[in-house]
Design a protein around this motif. Sequence first.
Motif, short mmCIF file in Angstrom:
data_model
loop_
_atom_site.label_atom_id
_atom_site.label_comp_id
_atom_site.label_asym_id
_atom_site.label_seq_id
_atom_site.Cartn_x
_atom_site.Cartn_y
_atom_site.Cartn_z
N PRO A 235 0.83 -1.21 0.00
CA PRO A 235 0.00 0.00 0.00
C PRO A 235 0.86 1.26 0.00
O PRO A 235 2.03 1.23 0.36
CB PRO A 235 -0.79 -0.12 1.30
CG PRO A 235 0.09 -0.90 2.21
CD PRO A 235 0.82 -1.88 1.33
N THR A 236 0.23 2.36 -0.36
CA THR A 236 0.89 3.67 -0.31
C THR A 236 0.42 4.42 0.93
O THR A 236 -0.57 4.06 1.57
CB THR A 236 0.56 4.49 -1.55
OG1 THR A 236 -0.86 4.76 -1.54
CG2 THR A 236 0.95 3.74 -2.83
N ARG A 237 1.15 5.49 1.23
CA ARG A 237 0.72 6.35 2.33
C ARG A 237 -0.70 6.88 2.09
O ARG A 237 -1.53 6.92 3.00
CB ARG A 237 1.70 7.53 2.49
CG ARG A 237 3.01 7.16 3.13
CD ARG A 237 3.90 8.42 3.25
NE ARG A 237 5.11 8.13 3.98
CZ ARG A 237 6.18 7.57 3.45
NH1 ARG A 237 6.18 7.22 2.16
NH2 ARG A 237 7.27 7.35 4.18
N MET A 255 -1.46 9.81 12.76
CA MET A 255 -1.07 8.65 11.96
C MET A 255 0.42 8.75 11.65
O MET A 255 0.94 9.85 11.36
CB MET A 255 -1.88 8.65 10.65
CG MET A 255 -1.78 7.38 9.84
SD MET A 255 -2.98 7.44 8.47
CE MET A 255 -2.86 5.75 7.92
N SER A 256 1.11 7.62 11.72
CA SER A 256 2.54 7.59 11.35
C SER A 256 2.79 6.37 10.47
O SER A 256 2.04 5.39 10.53
CB SER A 256 3.42 7.56 12.59
OG SER A 256 3.17 6.40 13.36
N PHE A 257 3.85 6.43 9.66
CA PHE A 257 4.10 5.40 8.65
C PHE A 257 5.48 4.76 8.82
O PHE A 257 6.41 5.42 9.28
CB PHE A 257 4.01 6.00 7.24
CG PHE A 257 2.73 6.74 6.99
CD1 PHE A 257 2.69 8.12 7.10
CD2 PHE A 257 1.58 6.05 6.65
CE1 PHE A 257 1.51 8.81 6.86
CE2 PHE A 257 0.41 6.73 6.40
CZ PHE A 257 0.36 8.12 6.52
N THR A 258 5.55 3.51 8.43
CA THR A 258 6.85 2.84 8.29
C THR A 258 7.11 2.69 6.79
O THR A 258 6.41 1.93 6.10
CB THR A 258 6.83 1.45 8.94
OG1 THR A 258 6.46 1.58 10.31
CG2 THR A 258 8.20 0.80 8.83
N GLN A 280 6.75 6.14 -1.95
CA GLN A 280 5.39 6.29 -1.43
C GLN A 280 4.85 5.01 -0.80
O GLN A 280 3.82 5.01 -0.12
CB GLN A 280 4.43 6.74 -2.54
CG GLN A 280 4.02 5.66 -3.54
CD GLN A 280 5.06 5.45 -4.63
OE1 GLN A 280 6.20 5.96 -4.53
NE2 GLN A 280 4.70 4.71 -5.67
N LEU A 281 5.53 3.90 -1.01
CA LEU A 281 5.07 2.63 -0.45
C LEU A 281 5.43 2.53 1.03
O LEU A 281 6.43 3.08 1.49
CB LEU A 281 5.68 1.46 -1.21
CG LEU A 281 5.32 1.33 -2.69
CD1 LEU A 281 6.01 0.13 -3.30
CD2 LEU A 281 3.81 1.23 -2.87
N ILE A 282 4.60 1.79 1.76
CA ILE A 282 4.84 1.61 3.20
C ILE A 282 4.74 0.14 3.52
O ILE A 282 4.11 -0.65 2.80
CB ILE A 282 3.83 2.40 4.05
CG1 ILE A 282 2.40 1.93 3.75
CG2 ILE A 282 3.98 3.90 3.85
CD1 ILE A 282 1.36 2.51 4.70
#
Length: 575
Positions: A235-237, A255-258, A280-282
């Motif tokens: 998935p993307t952000r 919200m935070s992303f890896t 952009q992928l997480i």
Amino acid sequence: MGTRYWREVVVLDGVDVSARLTDDGVTTSAEEGGQGIFNLTLKALPGSVNLDALRGKAVTVSYQTRTAGGTILSTELLMTGNVDLPRYDPGRKTISLRCTDRRDDRIALLSKAAIDALTPGAKWSSDVFESEADSFQYASDRLRTLPGALDCEPDGDIVYTAWAAASPHITFTASGIFDGEPPVQVEVAPASSIRNRTVLELTYRYEISYQREASSGWTYSQSTCQYLATPTTLPTRDMARRAAEGLSGWLLRSMSFTPLWPTGTYACSPDVNFINNQPQLIIGYSAVWVKRWTQTIDEIITVTLSSTQSISTYGERRADKTGSMSTDFDVEDYEGPSGNNQAAALSSVGGDGASGGSLGSGSEYPPLAGAVQNDWDDWRKEHTDRTAWAGWIETHIAIASVEHLASHRLNRAVFAVPLNPGIAVQKTLRVNSVGGVTCTGKVVAMTHVMDARTGEARTDVELALSRAGAAGVSDPLMAPTPPSYAPTPPPTVGSVHAGGNHYGQDGTSTTEDDAWTGYRGNYVPPLAVSPLVTFSDSLRVDADEIEAAVRDNTELPDTAAYEVAPPHDELSIAA
């Protein structure tokens, strides 16, 4: 006309007009809680008669006693007022004047602060009475909660007098009461007029606002080397953000992303060189959501007022009443428009939110001021106004109590005495063994009659006698303690579910399930040729239902009981 030892003194618009009085006489009448009225007739002066000029003019009536030789012994004021209705009799050439003490007008001209001072102890609630009422209605409303009346004294001043008989101001014996058949007439009210039990069902509706905070997220299920060996879609952000923001009924707080692993060489036996050209992928995200909802509570208090001695004596005479009150809370504003603008509320922290960093500062959607955490760790706030609630309940209770007291004082003792200026509706009188009757009561109506034709001056009296079977003690009419609502939390409190990994194109026959949470993607390239089931590329977040105990409309029944003891006035009758 016999020898007169008294005379009427009438002053009209500052002028003594007693010499113009006709033999029709003068009467002044007063009734508890009503306007005093007095009537007199004057001989018209020669010339023009201007009735308009008489309306509204000030009038006083006094009772003057004299010796046989004309020496004035006393002059006592009976009533003060104004001309209400003048009439001219052309045949007799007289002007009759109907006058009032303007009790209602005088009350209407008082400020509400002055009315408060006149009626201490009264109850008043804007949830029972009209808040924009004028002064007269305001006074009438307050009097519905007090066992007493506002009346004019002879000089026109407004005073409050309790219904309960006081120590007698005047005691009459047989020598002081006119003969009659009988000299004292006692009339008791029918039992059907008595109220000695009232049951009030009072419903108070209010809202409890809740706020639940839940955290969850998604993590990729494969290690770096597994991904490099058998890659999948990711998935993307933006996809993650849309999924998190799309959780129905919940507000995304932060919200935070890896991000996908960075470009580099990874020891995977053998080493693998990896170039990250899709920033952009997480491979994971974490988020915090807020759920806001409201619960409607109906406190239903059954209040019973009982006059125990009266019930024992006369049997139960019951009335049932209902009342309702609510406290306003803008549910739509709390749950609605301000909560549906999540995207705009989030801001980038430590990055642009697309290529790095997090979204949200963690300060959006704070709990309402005054909210406290319950045993479920939800923020909770009752939107109640307990001061207004207590005033509302106490007003209803006071009205019912006054109705009990009023229904027990409908008994009457009626008699006549030589005119006594000391008798007024504010006074308590006692009759001591006259015609076999002994009684004590407060004056509810009286008329001073000065009959110039017969020379008789008398006062007709009507006493209220409160009868309840026996004396008792009333309870303080204070609002009860409100019921509380604190349900026991369940073993597991509902939360948000965002995790899970589901991949198609792996050579199995798995059917895609729309109820899956987490990420749905595919192996690229496919791990097998057939069967080849391709999943949609999506992220899904779901949440448990809010528990019924803190969601559904809830009724809280409660009871309260009060003793109302009407006075038991003196009354004995001997045949």
